[in-house]
Enzyme design. Structure first.
Site, PDB file in Angstrom:
ATOM      1  N   CYS A   2      -1.550  -2.260   0.482  1.00 25.14           N
ATOM      2  CA  CYS A   2      -2.762  -1.906   0.395  1.00 25.14           C
ATOM      3  C   CYS A   2      -3.584  -3.008   0.411  1.00 25.14           C
ATOM      4  CB  CYS A   2      -3.137  -1.280  -0.929  1.00 25.14           C
ATOM      5  SG  CYS A   2      -4.532  -0.725  -1.088  1.00 25.14           S
ATOM      6  N   GLU A 118      -5.394   1.993   5.934  1.00 28.17           N
ATOM      7  CA  GLU A 118      -3.718   1.646   6.479  1.00 28.17           C
ATOM      8  C   GLU A 118      -3.821   1.751   7.989  1.00 28.17           C
ATOM      9  OE1 GLU A 118      -1.376  -0.544   6.165  1.00 28.17           O
ATOM     10  OE2 GLU A 118      -1.110   0.383   4.086  1.00 28.17           O
TER      11      GLU A 118
END
Length: 321
Positions: A2, A118
């Site tokens: 992340c 992402e």
């Protein structure tokens, strides 16, 4: 992993998102926070942690603005902070590495965001996706923080987000995801509890959704509502290697046809030239073809004016033989 998120919440909304609305909250340096649709390492975010004077069973919390990307306290004072080195910490090895192990007892914190980004790899290309809760409530990540003092005596607070293996629903996108604390019980345990192992697992609930967004999100300078606007996926192009070989085969076939055509023209031209220069060659050809028939020889003499006919006639005789 992340490394990019959306946090456009007001600072006052973050304790509530972390289920701390029933406790006193002390604000520290929250004026440094700037809401953003595109937050990355090195940027300031309001983080919820236990107050230094609070007991292990609960108490007051602090909303402290920290930079994303852990800078360990043992870093040399003269070093330049590298916020990209430790912006994530693998939960599987957090108890083994010195940079994180010493922080587990008292330096756990909560990071609230509205969603994170992402990237899906497709060869040399990457397509970003925005991941968030279906009902729009903020996501709360498990994190660790530390403080470091530079050569000028300035204290800098930084944090790292814990990651775990990806959920079954998201493993197609990436093999890692942040540790999401989905309810008040899990946030309480992370801040004050001792048994935290059960929290360090993939978030498997079905209320986590996603959609593709613009590749421009890759630049930190790109900000605003356009960051989370859904975009249509581009149709996949034909594999470049297959396309290369396909083009090569077509070209090879064209060259073969051209070569055959040139060869045929050359044979026909030479034959016509020989027939014109030496008429007796007609008898030689017919002898080689196994024919001495006068009508056949007459035909060949008649064909002398037509190169194509001569060529077809001789070829037909060869095939017949």
């Amino acid at each position: 992993m992340c490394g990019r998120a959306r946090c456009s919440l007001r600072a006052d909304d973050i304790p509530r998102a972390c289920h701390r609305n029933d406790r006193p909250v002390r604000h520290v340096n929250t004026d440094r926070y700037r809401p953003s649709y595109n937050v990355g390492p090195g940027m300031n975010l309001p983080v919820v942690r236990r107050d230094d004077g609070s007991n292990s069973d609960g108490g007051e919390v602090v909303l402290l603005c920290m930079k994303w990307g852990l800078v360990p306290s043992f870093t040399k004072k003269t070093d330049k902070p590298d916020f990209y080195r430790m912006f994530n910490a693998r939960s599987e090895s957090v108890c083994e590495k010195a940079s994180f192990r010493r922080l587990l007892p008292k330096n756990r914190c909560l990071v609230a965001v509205e969603g994170f980004y992402e990237w899906k790899k497709d060869g040399s290309k990457k397509q970003p996706y925005y991941i968030h809760f279906k009902d729009g409530r903020p996501l709360v990540f498990a994190a660790l923080y530390d403080s470091w003092q530079n050569s000028e005596g300035e204290k800098l607070y930084t944090f790292t987000i814990l990651t775990t293996s990806s959920s079954s629903a998201l493993e197609w996108l990436h093999d890692r995801m942040p540790v999401i604390l989905g309810d008040k019980g899990s946030t309480d345990t992370w801040l004050n509890g001792s048994k935290i192992d059960t929290l360090l697992k993939p978030y498997e609930n079905s209320d986590l959704v996603w959609y593709p967004v613009t590749p421009a999100i890759g630049k930190l300078s790109f900000d605003g509502p356009e960051c989370v606007k859904e975009v249509p996926l581009q149709k996949p192009e034909k594999n470049s290697i297959s396309k290369f070989f396909s083009t090569r085969e077509v070209k090879k076939e064209q060259e073969s046809k051209m070569e055959k055509s040139l060869c045929d023209e050359s044979v026909e031209t030479k034959l016509l030239k020989n027939l014109k220069e030496e008429p007796t060659i007609c008898f030689t050809i017919m002898h080689l073809l196994g024919s001495s028939n006068k009508s056949t020889i007459r035909k060949l003499h008649v064909y002398r004016g037509s190169p194509c006919c001569i060529y077809r006639f001789i070829i037909s005789r060869i095939i017949f033989i």
